[in-house]
Design a protein around this motif. Structure first.
Motif, PDB file in Angstrom:
ATOM      1  N   ALA A 251      -9.189  51.705  16.045  1.00 43.48           N
ATOM      2  CA  ALA A 251      -9.426  52.736  17.054  1.00 43.48           C
ATOM      3  C   ALA A 251      -8.137  53.127  17.753  1.00 43.48           C
ATOM      4  O   ALA A 251      -7.282  52.280  18.042  1.00 43.48           O
ATOM      5  CB  ALA A 251     -10.452  52.256  18.067  1.00 43.48           C
ATOM      6  N   VAL A 273     -16.270  55.202  22.520  1.00 36.39           N
ATOM      7  CA  VAL A 273     -14.815  55.230  22.333  1.00 36.39           C
ATOM      8  C   VAL A 273     -14.185  56.087  23.416  1.00 36.39           C
ATOM      9  O   VAL A 273     -14.800  57.035  23.912  1.00 36.39           O
ATOM     10  CB  VAL A 273     -14.441  55.767  20.935  1.00 36.39           C
ATOM     11  N   ASP A 278     -11.524  59.479  17.809  1.00 38.37           N
ATOM     12  CA  ASP A 278     -12.172  58.364  17.118  1.00 38.37           C
ATOM     13  C   ASP A 278     -13.616  58.672  16.736  1.00 38.37           C
ATOM     14  O   ASP A 278     -14.150  58.092  15.790  1.00 38.37           O
ATOM     15  CB  ASP A 278     -12.132  57.105  17.982  1.00 38.37           C
ATOM     16  N   ARG A 281     -13.059  60.193  13.415  1.00 39.53           N
ATOM     17  CA  ARG A 281     -12.236  59.456  12.461  1.00 39.53           C
ATOM     18  C   ARG A 281     -12.839  58.111  12.061  1.00 39.53           C
ATOM     19  O   ARG A 281     -12.763  57.703  10.894  1.00 39.53           O
ATOM     20  CB  ARG A 281     -10.848  59.227  13.074  1.00 39.53           C
ATOM     21  N   LEU A 282     -13.452  57.419  13.003  1.00 34.04           N
ATOM     22  CA  LEU A 282     -13.898  56.048  12.741  1.00 34.04           C
ATOM     23  C   LEU A 282     -15.133  55.912  11.844  1.00 34.04           C
ATOM     24  O   LEU A 282     -15.241  54.922  11.117  1.00 34.04           O
ATOM     25  CB  LEU A 282     -14.148  55.316  14.058  1.00 34.04           C
TER      26      LEU A 282
END
Length: 327
Positions: A251, A273, A278, A281-282
């Motif tokens: 992260a 987050v 994130d 993206r995560l």
């Protein structure tokens, strides 16, 4: 002389037959399970640690040689394998469809889907485990013509408590349950031998064992509150610390994982987050490094994580914030 290697029954083409063969040869069995974390664990148990519970299970469920049992879940789940092994022990016949069944063994999610489909449960005994079942669900089963039994157990402990729903659980016959500082401990002839992995050890104390589930015992009833630090989703329990340990290094900002209530799955895994990027993206990275049960289903951006007076993350406040954001 070293003990013989336990039989890995789940890797056999017919796990029920493999169990019967291990029983004939006096061999222990090995059962892979995710346990309460993402790390695989292999539970070792004697065959009679299951079969000794079967007379009581037959009496509680009314299973006889005339019964027809539907177990739709995969045999890789120990609750399903145990149900199938018990059916064979009782002389009952396993069937492939609810329409042909007198008994069925389900997860709470599978039961809810069955009820939502308007299935006719007339004359059928439904046995459910894997997560909490409330009295309202019991009433829906009764309205559909069926009878409901619900039990609490663990792959390491086997049957622990039994009742019509989660607020009516009493110790399974032959099992003693006590709460120590809010943690449930069990003394039972059905407990496993522990884990195959040499660095893992089942917590025991003078004949008692625990897997860390929280709860209390009062007026003969066993109240199960779940595992501390765990999220139970669709019958699988995952450990929050394990998920955060994997995701935090990936992260860009802070990250915290909590469980959110879900009407079908019990709970879902959700992640808060502090870096908006994130959120996008995560999820792809999570698919690469986490099991399906561990992956957050909800990703929410918060400007900052709420903290307690001791500067620790206030998880109840995170949970409330995520609940508001996802409505």
């Amino acid at each position: 002389m070293p003990s013989p290697e336990p039989v890995h029954v789940l890797s056999a083409g017919d796990p029920v037959a493999a169990f019967a063969d291990a029983e004939r040869r006096g061999r222990s069995i090995a059962l892979p399970t995710s346990g309460t974390s993402g790390r695989p664990r292999t539970i070792v148990r004697s065959t009679d640690s299951w079969t000794r519970s079967f007379p009581a299970l037959s009496e509680l469920t009314g299973t006889t040689e005339d019964s027809r049992v539907w177990v739709p879940g995969p045999m890789t789940a120990t609750m399903n394998l145990c149900a199938a092994v018990h059916s064979r022990w009782a002389g009952a016949r396993l069937v492939d469809d609810l329409a042909d069944a007198t008994h069925t063994h389900l997860t709470p999610t599978a039961l809810r889907h069955l009820l939502a489909s308007g299935a006719d449960l007339t004359g059928r005994h439904v046995v459910v485990a894997g997560d909490r079942i409330d009295a309202a669900t019991r009433d829906r089963v009764h309205a559909a013509g069926g009878r409901l039994s619900h039990y609490y157990g663990a792959a390491e402990l086997s049957f622990v408590a039994w009742g019509e729903h989660a607020d009516a659980l009493r110790p399974f016959p032959g099992v003693e349950v006590q709460a120590r500082d809010g943690e449930l401990w069990v003394r039972s002839p059905f407990v496993s031998e522990g884990y195959l992995e040499p660095d893992l050890e089942l917590r025991t104390d003078d004949g008692w064992a625990t897997v860390g589930d929280r709860g209390e015992v009062a007026d003969g009833l066993v109240h199960v509150h779940g595992r501390e630090g765990g999220i139970t989703t669709a019958g699988a329990t995952v450990n929050v610390a394990d998920i955060e340990r994997v995701l935090r290094p990936l992260a860009a900002g802070d990250l915290v994982v909590v469980g959110l209530p879900h009407p079908d799955l019990g709970e879902i895994v959700a992640a808060a987050v502090t870096d908006a990027g994130d959120v996008h993206r995560l999820p792809a990275l999570a698919r690469e490094v986490l099991t399906a049960a561990q992956r957050p289903r909800r990703w929410v951006h918060l400007d900052a994580l709420p903290l307690t007076g001791n500067d620790k993350v206030a998880r109840p406040a995170v949970r409330r914030a995520l609940t508001r954001e996802t409505r």
